[in-house]
Design an enzyme around this catalytic site. Structure first.
Site, PDB file in Angstrom:
ATOM      1  N   SER A  68       0.844  -1.198   0.000  1.00 44.48           N
ATOM      2  CA  SER A  68       0.000   0.000   0.000  1.00 44.48           C
ATOM      3  C   SER A  68       0.881   1.251   0.000  1.00 44.48           C
ATOM      4  O   SER A  68       2.057   1.183  -0.382  1.00 44.48           O
ATOM      5  CB  SER A  68      -0.931  -0.029   1.218  1.00 44.48           C
ATOM      6  N   ASN A  69       0.334   2.361   0.409  1.00 42.82           N
ATOM      7  CA  ASN A  69       1.072   3.638   0.445  1.00 42.82           C
ATOM      8  C   ASN A  69       0.446   4.518   1.527  1.00 42.82           C
ATOM      9  O   ASN A  69      -0.616   4.192   2.060  1.00 42.82           O
ATOM     10  CB  ASN A  69       1.028   4.296  -0.945  1.00 42.82           C
TER      11      ASN A  69
END
Ligand code: C5P
Length: 206
Positions: free
Chosen positions: A21-22
């Site tokens: 993810s981020n």
């Protein structure tokens, strides 16, 4: 007008407890949804996993992965007579396989095979599309390229290496890069103020 807005990150699981993810928090997209609803527009907000409350008057659809976000966006766009504002930081890649059980250290080889996720903004068809470009270099060139390649009315470009702009902050410093080549550099301002400028721009397209 009808607005469909994406916000937040996506998560791409490789087993039930691990994902790619981020750090997107969804603040920019939620601000766009709020700003559009405040102007009396119909708004659907497709949100990745974020810890934010739903703005008043907004219909929210929660999703986890890029593929779920893609499906929810297509469904929400309906006949396409709307404005699509893509603020989500969609993961470009996902693990090819998601294991049913948590992987043991001994089962992991040190390599994760990845598959490309759909580019939601590029793929969908609707009347007006507005995108974001978070860059760490070549900001203007990349923004103009994305505007053209994804068939957008405008790219909201931000240099995420700047302090108080981009991921997680309440402020943003962006440049509007428009389809006709016009460039408008905004001063540092709150994300809601940026959002209101985006909504005004969209209203001008109607
Ligand atoms: O190409 P890049 O990911 O930098 O483009 C950013 C823009 O495209 C953003 O508006 C983002 O929400 C959208 N996007 C998307 N689906 C992807 C990747 C990006 O909708 N898989």
């Amino acid at each position: 007008m009808r607005f469909v807005v994406t916000a937040g990150p996506t998560r791409e699981y490789l087993d039930p407890v691990r994902f790619l993810s981020n750090p997107s928090t969804g603040k920019m997209g939620f601000a766009v949804a709020r700003a559009a609803a405040e102007r009396g527009h119909e708004v659907v907000l497709v949100a990745g996993p974020v810890g934010l409350g739903t703005p008043k008057g907004v219909v929210r659809i929660d999703v986890t992965s890029a593929r779920q976000m893609f499906a929810a966006v297509k469904e929400s766009l309906g006949d396409g007579d709307c404005v699509f504002v893509a603020t989500a930081a969609v993961a470009d890649w996902r693990p090819v396989k998601c294991a049913a059980q948590k992987l043991k250290k001994s089962q992991m080889s040190g390599t994760i095979r990845l598959a490309r996720n759909p580019d939601i903004l590029k793929s969908v068809k609707c009347r007006h599309k507005i995108g974001f470009a978070a860059e760490t270099c070549d900001l203007m060139r990349e923004a103009a390229r994305k505007c053209h390649e994804k068939g957008l009315e405008m790219v909201v470009a931000n240099d995420v290496t700047q302090k108080n702009a981009g991921f997680g902050s309440d402020t943003n410093k962006v440049v509007f890069v428009k389809k006709n080549g016009d460039v408008e550099a905004l001063r540092m301002m709150g994300k809601l103020a940026v959002a209101r400028r985006i909504v005004r721009f969209a209203e001008g397209l109607a």
